[in-house]
Write an enzyme that holds these catalytic residues in place. Sequence first.
Site, PDB file in Angstrom:
ATOM      1  N   HIS A   1      -8.592  34.278 -29.740  1.00  0.00           N
ATOM      2  CA  HIS A   1     -10.002  34.059 -30.017  1.00  0.00           C
ATOM      3  C   HIS A   1     -10.619  35.605 -29.292  1.00  0.00           C
ATOM      4  O   HIS A   1      -9.917  36.411 -28.831  1.00  0.00           O
ATOM      5  CB  HIS A   1     -10.677  33.327 -29.240  1.00  0.00           C
ATOM      6  CG  HIS A   1     -10.442  31.856 -30.047  1.00  0.00           C
ATOM      7  ND1 HIS A   1      -9.265  31.025 -29.691  1.00  0.00           N
ATOM      8  CD2 HIS A   1     -11.099  31.264 -30.918  1.00  0.00           C
ATOM      9  CE1 HIS A   1      -9.427  29.902 -30.723  1.00  0.00           C
ATOM     10  NE2 HIS A   1     -10.467  30.293 -31.413  1.00  0.00           N
TER      11      HIS A   1
ATOM     12  N   LYS B   1     -14.804  34.383 -25.539  1.00  0.00           N
ATOM     13  CA  LYS B   1     -14.771  32.935 -25.577  1.00  0.00           C
ATOM     14  C   LYS B   1     -14.534  32.363 -24.158  1.00  0.00           C
ATOM     15  O   LYS B   1     -13.898  32.659 -23.447  1.00  0.00           O
ATOM     16  CB  LYS B   1     -13.692  32.553 -26.433  1.00  0.00           C
ATOM     17  CG  LYS B   1     -13.589  30.968 -26.633  1.00  0.00           C
ATOM     18  CD  LYS B   1     -12.481  30.631 -27.674  1.00  0.00           C
ATOM     19  CE  LYS B   1     -12.109  29.139 -27.734  1.00  0.00           C
ATOM     20  NZ  LYS B   1     -13.268  28.461 -28.051  1.00  0.00           N
TER      21      LYS B   1
END
Length: 249
Positions: A141, A145
Amino acid sequence: MVKIILSGCNGKMGKVISGLVSNFPDLSIVAGVDKNTGESTYPVFSNISDCTVDADVILDFSRPDAADSLIKYAKEKGIGVILCTTGYTDEQLLKINEASKEIPMFRSANMSIGVNVINNVLKNISALLYKNFDIEVIEKHHNQKVDSPSGTALLLANTIKNSVPEETIFVHGREGIAKRNHKEIGIHAIRGGSIVGDHEVIFAGQGEVIEISHYAISREVFAMGALKACEFMYGKEKGMYSMDDVVKL
């Protein structure tokens, strides 16, 4: 027409959803909730308790700490809540489950149709492959995040764990002398740049490897799934629902 209150409307996902809702002729965003009450095509409130607009469902793409106020409002109005946020505590999950006894609640770790199809595939193949294959889950990600591992990685890993009759354990990364034990399900998190969300499940056997992968090219994939969930939740009875129910349609 399904009338939606969009919580987190001025965040990254909220803006994507607002831009795509016109693709759904039976859906309309009638109000938003966000700390940033900037300009929008619908009224935006800093707190959902201040919202005076009638709606059929609440769609949440904000933060886990918003759950309590959203559930309280939904109970008062008798409408459903669609939670698309991850990182809930065990206590919050308990409150969400308790709320489903009074109102329709929807929660999924990932709103992508593709991810949930993969999750259903894992339910069918994990027990078959476990004896002869080591299993690893890798998620990637963007560098902003908050939670790690991702809710989707945990969704996939728990599906595998629950599908295998033998006892298994999660191992989060490896360091130093770390010879693998077969009962381990490895979970690895990578953070960098602007990666939207990549997930891989690896079944590594003797002389062969099976890889099941999903790559989110843009946030639109999550927005489309969330809007489909709004269609699904319209008029539902109290209870707990998820993307599994949407995929079955």
